[in-house]
Design an enzyme around this catalytic site. Structure first.
Site, PDB file in Angstrom:
ATOM      1  N   ASP A  31      -5.631   7.117   3.019  1.00  0.00           N
ATOM      2  CA  ASP A  31      -6.401   6.180   3.858  1.00  0.00           C
ATOM      3  C   ASP A  31      -5.603   5.339   4.871  1.00  0.00           C
ATOM      4  O   ASP A  31      -4.545   4.804   4.521  1.00  0.00           O
ATOM      5  CB  ASP A  31      -7.092   5.117   2.997  1.00  0.00           C
ATOM      6  CG  ASP A  31      -7.773   5.660   1.778  1.00  0.00           C
ATOM      7  OD1 ASP A  31      -7.764   6.866   1.570  1.00  0.00           O
ATOM      8  OD2 ASP A  31      -8.310   4.842   1.020  1.00  0.00           O
ATOM      9  N   GLU A  88     -16.191   3.782  -1.734  1.00  0.00           N
ATOM     10  CA  GLU A  88     -14.832   3.334  -1.421  1.00  0.00           C
ATOM     11  C   GLU A  88     -14.783   2.789   0.011  1.00  0.00           C
ATOM     12  O   GLU A  88     -15.643   3.089   0.839  1.00  0.00           O
ATOM     13  CB  GLU A  88     -13.843   4.509  -1.549  1.00  0.00           C
ATOM     14  CG  GLU A  88     -13.840   5.133  -2.943  1.00  0.00           C
ATOM     15  CD  GLU A  88     -12.807   6.252  -3.126  1.00  0.00           C
ATOM     16  OE1 GLU A  88     -12.115   6.240  -4.140  1.00  0.00           O
ATOM     17  OE2 GLU A  88     -12.700   7.141  -2.257  1.00  0.00           O
TER      18      GLU A  88
HETATM   19  C1  FRU Z   1      -9.883   6.381  -0.914  1.00  0.00           C
HETATM   20  C2  FRU Z   1      -9.097   5.794  -2.079  1.00  0.00           C
HETATM   21  C3  FRU Z   1      -9.342   4.304  -2.186  1.00  0.00           C
HETATM   22  C4  FRU Z   1      -8.106   3.821  -2.880  1.00  0.00           C
HETATM   23  C5  FRU Z   1      -7.041   4.729  -2.322  1.00  0.00           C
HETATM   24  C6  FRU Z   1      -5.968   5.081  -3.291  1.00  0.00           C
HETATM   25  O1  FRU Z   1      -9.378   7.586  -0.456  1.00  0.00           O
HETATM   26  O2  FRU Z   1      -9.451   6.457  -3.273  1.00  0.00           O
HETATM   27  O3  FRU Z   1     -10.539   3.956  -2.835  1.00  0.00           O
HETATM   28  O4  FRU Z   1      -7.840   2.476  -2.634  1.00  0.00           O
HETATM   29  O5  FRU Z   1      -7.703   5.904  -1.880  1.00  0.00           O
HETATM   30  O6  FRU Z   1      -4.929   5.761  -2.669  1.00  0.00           O
END
Ligand code: FRU
Length: 512
Positions: free
Chosen positions: A52, A234
């Site tokens: 992300d 998320e």
């Molecule tokens: C989304 C996610 C978020 C989390 C991060 C962990 O892709 O799963 O919810 O904070 O990636 O790397």
């Protein structure tokens, strides 16, 4: 690039006789960002795993991009925040890792705000702090079978984001006994003189507020009854757009074409509660490869744009895609705009105008028929700005094919029978690493117009397609043997179709 190839050919020829193609391959593999499948005008880390985008903010002439980063492997692991800056969201400069895991856990996704009034007291009135709000994920607690292993922490910088200090009293928002409790995105709510945080909690969103970024009070929940619930929610982002509010929510799995995708809701927000305008679930991108995207904070009012960027991958296969040294890239930066369509609003997205700086020479397209070459032995990196028109009643079927000399072909088009735009990458190159990579990606669409503007950004292994000014977007990766340099347009319609516009050659952003 050519000069480098020639130079190294001489050295290589002096060392050992090799076939010409072998020498070229060797050179390509050693050039900076020159590995096979390495995208040339998209952000990717020099090496290792990225997911992300995090903490994007603008400050004093710089757009900051942080990202979920594991600097020891090409698969997901203990998360750090990688960091890069840019003056235009196009050309990026890598900076050192900004946040490292500590005893409280890995550093998961989150946001950064410019605390102009120094509400946190972590800077001074003269030099306001930049405050990062992120999720701590404690792996030992998770392993021990506990459920309260995600909570929110903050860190601050008073040197334009170059170094970050974690707040000594972390966590600022402890876990209330809920397993998925993460990805805080914070903004200043002027009317209420308070910070508002959107937080992904299981499969809904909880809003919190705070006077100082350190103490948080729950305001409301949203989404129990609405949107997709095929996976965990998320990376939310609540965005003010004129007199409307847009709430982005990524979901994984449960995307319309499998795996990860980002849904959005349009509505109102009163500082406490988000009220959607209707019950519909909409998606910011109908391709499989745009996830966890959020918007930049602190964009100057004179600019006025809502600026977005997403992770160009999908959890279904992100960790097994055939790139060797690094994994994943970001989409290009895009602007958001609310468009009225049949009495409702939709969120359109379009590449930022800064991207046009990469344009070089171009091919003028003016073709008609039922099978047309738009580009032959042309550009590996292309920005196609086309309008496709039918000579019949409505546009009907058409298919754009991007391909290389090995006949790896990516297909994108509209099927009147299915009432949908589609992308198919089954024949676009290496696709045997995951079953979930294959098959049509479909975007239902009622195409009754005669004419359709299409903007297509083609990198060496990704395509971003913006239909009708971005009211429908499809983003997709592919892994061809060699980059595509050809484009063809075909139709099954009885009447010919016409394509007009330009195909611009784009410069890469890494070897400048
Ligand atoms: C989304 C996610 C978020 C989390 C991060 C962990 O892709 O799963 O919810 O904070 O990636 O790397």
């Amino acid at each position: 690039m050519k000069r480098i190839v020639l130079g190294l050919c001489v050295i290589a020829a002096a060392c050992a006789p090799k076939k010409e193609e072998q020498v070229v391959v060797e050179v390509e593999n050693t050039a900076y960002y020159g590995e096979q499948h390495r995208l040339q005008f998209h952000f990717s880390p020099e090496a290792h795993w990225m997911n992300d985008p995090n903490g994007m903010f603008y400050y004093e002439g710089e757009y900051h991009l942080f990202y979920q980063y594991y600097p020891d492997s090409t698969v997901w692991g203990p998360m750090h925040w990688g960091h890069a800056v840019s003056t235009d969201m196009v050309i990026w400069e890598h900076l050192p890792v900004a946040l490292y895991p500590d005893d409280l856990g890995y550093i998961f996704s989150g946001s950064v705000v410019v605390d102009k009034n120094n509400t946190s007291g972590l800077g001074t009135a003269e030099n306001p702090p930049l405050v990062a709000i992120f999720t701590y994920h404690q792996p030992e607690m998770e392993k021990a079978g506990k459920i309260d292993y995600q909570y929110q922490g903050i860190a601050y910088s008073t040197d334009k984001g170059r170094t970050w200090t974690k707040y000594e009293n972390n966590p600022v928002l402890p876990n209330p006994g809920i397993k998925d409790f993460r990805d805080p995105k914070v903004f200043w709510y002027e009317e209420g003189q308070k910070w508002v945080m959107s937080l992904a909690v299981l499969d809904h969103i909880t809003f919190y507020s705070s006077p100082d970024l350190k103490s948080w009070t729950k305001e409301s929940d949203f989404g129990f009854e609405l949107g997709g619930h095929g996976g965990v929610w998320e990376c939310p982002d609540l965005i003010r757009m004129g007199d409307k509010w847009v709430l982005l929510v990524s979901i994984n799995p449960g995307g319309p074409n499998g795996g990860s995708a980002t849904q959005y809701f349009i509505g109102d927000f009163d500082g406490k509660t988000f009220t959607p305008q209707d019950q519909e679930t909409r998606w910011i991108d109908m391709g499989r490869d745009n996830y966890a995207g959020v918007t930049w904070s602190n964009v100057p009012e004179e600019d006025g744009r809502i600026l977005f960027l997403g992770w160009m991958s999908n959890w279904n296969y992100a960790q097994v895609v055939p790139t060797e040294k690094w994994r994943s890239a970001m989409t290009v930066a895009r602007t958001f705009e609310l468009k009225a369509m049949e009495g409702k609003h939709i969120l359109a997205s379009y590449p930022v105008k800064e991207l046009e700086k990469l344009r070089g020479e171009s091919i003028a397209v003016n073709a008609s028929g039922s099978s047309m070459d738009l580009m032959k032995d042309g550009y590996q990196l292309a920005d196609m700005d086309l309008t496709i028109t039918s000579e019949g009643e409505a546009l009907g079927d058409f298919e754009l094919q991007l391909y290389n000399d090995q006949n790896d072909t990516l297909k994108f088009g509209y099927s009147a029978e299915r009432g949908a735009f589609y992308i198919n990458r089954d024949t676009a190159g290496n696709n045997d690493f995951s079953e979930e990579f294959n098959g049509d990606q479909l975007a239902p669409y009622d195409l009754d117009a005669k004419e359709m503007p299409l903007r297509v950004l083609m990198d060496v292994g990704s395509v971003e397609i913006f239909v009708n000014g971005g009211e429908l977007v499809m983003t997709s990766l592919y892994f061809p043997e060699s980059p595509f340099t050809n484009a063809r347009l075909v139709t099954k319609n009885p009447q010919p179709i016409k394509a007009e516009g330009n195909i611009y050659k784009l410069k890469g952003i890494w070897n400048r």
